[in-house]
Design a protein around this motif. Sequence first.
Motif, PDB file in Angstrom:
ATOM      1  N   TRP A   1       0.841  -1.214   0.000  1.00  0.00           N
ATOM      2  CA  TRP A   1       0.000   0.000   0.000  1.00  0.00           C
ATOM      3  C   TRP A   1       0.871   1.258   0.000  1.00  0.00           C
ATOM      4  O   TRP A   1       0.624   2.205  -0.754  1.00  0.00           O
ATOM      5  CB  TRP A   1      -0.915  -0.017   1.214  1.00  0.00           C
TER       6      TRP A   1
ATOM      7  N   SER B   1       2.467   1.883  -3.324  1.00  0.00           N
ATOM      8  CA  SER B   1       1.498   2.461  -4.267  1.00  0.00           C
ATOM      9  C   SER B   1       1.362   3.963  -4.046  1.00  0.00           C
ATOM     10  O   SER B   1       1.261   4.731  -5.012  1.00  0.00           O
ATOM     11  CB  SER B   1       0.144   1.771  -4.134  1.00  0.00           C
TER      12      SER B   1
ATOM     13  N   PHE C   1      -4.381   7.989 -13.372  1.00  0.00           N
ATOM     14  CA  PHE C   1      -5.279   6.995 -13.959  1.00  0.00           C
ATOM     15  C   PHE C   1      -4.920   6.636 -15.402  1.00  0.00           C
ATOM     16  O   PHE C   1      -5.667   5.922 -16.061  1.00  0.00           O
ATOM     17  CB  PHE C   1      -6.720   7.505 -13.906  1.00  0.00           C
TER      18      PHE C   1
ATOM     19  N   PRO D   1       1.404   4.318 -12.679  1.00  0.00           N
ATOM     20  CA  PRO D   1       0.064   3.941 -12.213  1.00  0.00           C
ATOM     21  C   PRO D   1      -0.205   2.439 -12.280  1.00  0.00           C
ATOM     22  O   PRO D   1      -0.877   1.884 -11.406  1.00  0.00           O
ATOM     23  CB  PRO D   1      -0.869   4.712 -13.162  1.00  0.00           C
ATOM     24  N   VAL D   2       0.301   1.767 -13.322  1.00  0.00           N
ATOM     25  CA  VAL D   2       0.099   0.321 -13.428  1.00  0.00           C
ATOM     26  C   VAL D   2       0.798  -0.404 -12.278  1.00  0.00           C
ATOM     27  O   VAL D   2       0.237  -1.325 -11.659  1.00  0.00           O
ATOM     28  CB  VAL D   2       0.616  -0.197 -14.790  1.00  0.00           C
TER      29      VAL D   2
ATOM     30  N   GLY E   1      -1.186   0.080  -9.202  1.00  0.00           N
ATOM     31  CA  GLY E   1      -2.330  -0.822  -9.204  1.00  0.00           C
ATOM     32  C   GLY E   1      -1.949  -2.232  -8.791  1.00  0.00           C
ATOM     33  O   GLY E   1      -2.680  -2.902  -8.051  1.00  0.00           O
TER      34      GLY E   1
ATOM     35  N   LEU F   1      -1.577  -2.372  -5.072  1.00  0.00           N
ATOM     36  CA  LEU F   1      -2.874  -2.418  -4.394  1.00  0.00           C
ATOM     37  C   LEU F   1      -3.485  -3.817  -4.482  1.00  0.00           C
ATOM     38  O   LEU F   1      -4.194  -4.252  -3.561  1.00  0.00           O
ATOM     39  CB  LEU F   1      -3.824  -1.381  -4.990  1.00  0.00           C
ATOM     40  N   LEU F   2      -3.209  -4.520  -5.576  1.00  0.00           N
ATOM     41  CA  LEU F   2      -3.663  -5.908  -5.688  1.00  0.00           C
ATOM     42  C   LEU F   2      -2.955  -6.802  -4.669  1.00  0.00           C
ATOM     43  O   LEU F   2      -3.543  -7.768  -4.172  1.00  0.00           O
ATOM     44  CB  LEU F   2      -3.434  -6.424  -7.102  1.00  0.00           C
TER      45      LEU F   2
END
Length: 300
Positions: free
Chosen positions: A237, A240, A255, A261-262, A265, A268-269
């Motif tokens: 986290w 990220s 975004f 950003p990827v 993401g 976060l996964l």
Amino acid sequence: MTETNRNAAKEVSGRLFAGERLLVMVGLMGFALAAIIALCIGFNGAAVLPEGNLESAFSFDAAIGLFILSIAAIMPLSGLSSRKRAMIRWLFIQGTLYSYAVETIQHFRGINPRFTQAGTLADNIFGALFGLESLVIIVATVLLAVPFFRKRQHEARPLLVLGIRYAFVSTMAAFAGGVWMIALQSRYTGDAGNLIVLHGLGFHALQALPLLGWLLERASTDGKIARTWIHAGSIAWMISILLIAVQTVLGLSAFELTALPVMAGIMLLVWLTAAAVSVRRLLKSTDGASLFNLLRDRGI
């Protein structure tokens, strides 16, 4: 105080939300205001000329309400004395009530509560005080965070406290984004950077990261395994947040489908995986009836 009374007081102080009814009420007020604003948006739309935006008021009131509820939940675990808790509590309450009032009233008046270009001198003063109250909330959060990093305070609930420690570190990134917005007099930076994404992701750590500790604590997971999952999810986290911060500093949207950003993401996964594992372990450790009773338990 007898030994029995001391043990009872210690047990209560280790329960989430214990003794923080007033903070809970202030937090719920944010959701009530957000619900009222949502109704107004449904009937009249979000725009209020010349600068007002009820969607901003809706998201702000709901977000700060959730933040205060999170603070109310973890305050009893801080180990602070009643006097220090009361001082911090009132710093949060007065800062939050002022913020609710300015954010909501000004948007309904058609005035940007922070960075007005159409308001009067009084509106600019209210905006400056809004920034000052933000600093008060930062100070109160730091004062609350400090005792969580003292080892002797938290022998009773080490997994939950570990998640809270990570959450407070992430929250500092959110505050940095907030101060940055105050300095810029805007939430936007560069061509497409939006500081509100960094701000929000940092603050939601207060719910996301302690959740890992709470789930694994209730699942009676082996301490070493539980700490591994909390570390993995929490560090992911925080990474990220760092990646989104770099993207924002570059003035780019958080975004767009580019490397930073990827990667954010994906991190976060990783947190989501840790959360899913924690839920699975909890479900395996208890049947449906006892889980219902667990969630119903006031002590959480």
